[in-house]
Design a protein around this motif. Sequence first.
Motif, PDB file in Angstrom:
ATOM      1  N   SER A 253       5.568  -6.198   3.149  1.00  0.00           N
ATOM      2  CA  SER A 253       6.877  -5.907   2.554  1.00  0.00           C
ATOM      3  C   SER A 253       7.958  -6.848   3.097  1.00  0.00           C
ATOM      4  O   SER A 253       7.779  -7.511   4.110  1.00  0.00           O
ATOM      5  CB  SER A 253       7.257  -4.451   2.766  1.00  0.00           C
ATOM      6  N   TRP A 258       6.684  -0.782   5.556  1.00  0.00           N
ATOM      7  CA  TRP A 258       6.062   0.447   5.046  1.00  0.00           C
ATOM      8  C   TRP A 258       4.680   0.219   4.453  1.00  0.00           C
ATOM      9  O   TRP A 258       3.953   1.150   4.208  1.00  0.00           O
ATOM     10  CB  TRP A 258       6.956   1.148   4.025  1.00  0.00           C
ATOM     11  N   ARG A 259       4.302  -1.042   4.227  1.00  0.00           N
ATOM     12  CA  ARG A 259       2.951  -1.317   3.753  1.00  0.00           C
ATOM     13  C   ARG A 259       2.154  -1.917   4.888  1.00  0.00           C
ATOM     14  O   ARG A 259       2.693  -2.691   5.674  1.00  0.00           O
ATOM     15  CB  ARG A 259       2.980  -2.327   2.608  1.00  0.00           C
TER      16      ARG A 259
END
Length: 262
Positions: A253, A258-259
């Motif tokens: 990201s 968040w990934r």
Amino acid sequence: MTQLDHQVHSIGPEVAGSRIFRFIAFLYGIAAYLVFFVTVLYAIGFVMGVMVPKTIDTGAEAPVFRAVIINLLLMSLFAVQHSVMARQQFKAWWTQFVPKPVERSTYVLFASLSLLLLFWQWRPLPTVIWEVENPDLAVTVVTLSFAGWVLVFTSTFIINHFELFGLSQVTDHLVGREAAPPRFKTPLLYKFVRHPIYLGFIIAFWAAPVMTVGHLLFAAVTTIYIFVGIALEEHDLVELFGDEYRQYKQRVSMLIPWRRSV
Ligand SMILES: C[S@@+](CC[C@H](N)C(=O)[O-])C[C@H]1O[C@@H](n2cnc3c(N)ncnc32)[C@H](O)[C@@H]1O
């Protein structure tokens, strides 16, 4: 003819290759780096409101409208200088006049000077928008802001501090070593976000225990500028590294980790 050959021709082979030129270029690179270093230290004090004579919330006040216009002009000057001079087309054009080994140092010097102008001419807008009254929470917010600066500084070393600020280029030139071509890298933090340096700036600018109108203007405009800068930078990175960078964009990201990266 390679770009380097072209450069050497444009400033004259005897001059560019001479030892004295290499040494002067090296000293210039060091001087530009020192100006940058002082500017960054001042920037930390300016934004955090500590240890410098003039901070984001101090100095001669002006009527609100005038202050906003002056501050916007100062930030625009930095944004235009910083983005335009970083583009490949601009670099190709101005390295006809500026020797390639000192191109990055000159960019760093101009960016530092436009920031110093901003610090000097910035008009405070001291109306308070929020103030953290709980002392423990205030300390936590200051610590977070400082952590943002640490993230900026650490990330420059992770990606390549000395190349980013022009020192590798003048050193390579001094010792007659061919400059290494740009390489796509995803070391450490870059496995979690694509732009840890910019993330650090956003944290450092927004984590303020006392947020004034002037500070908010600075944080908001620089955040918008960071998003524009990311779009321009990623456009160049896709051109430079092709599918490698496109795939990186898909799996990692931009700013918030968040990934999970592969
Ligand atoms: C000021 S640095 C900012 C790097 C990144 N945007 C960040 O916030 O951490 C800008 C330079 O880093 C280079 N760059 C950014 N990401 C890169 C990567 N993954 N690999 C190699 N160079 C990169 C860009 O081409 C540009 O010259």
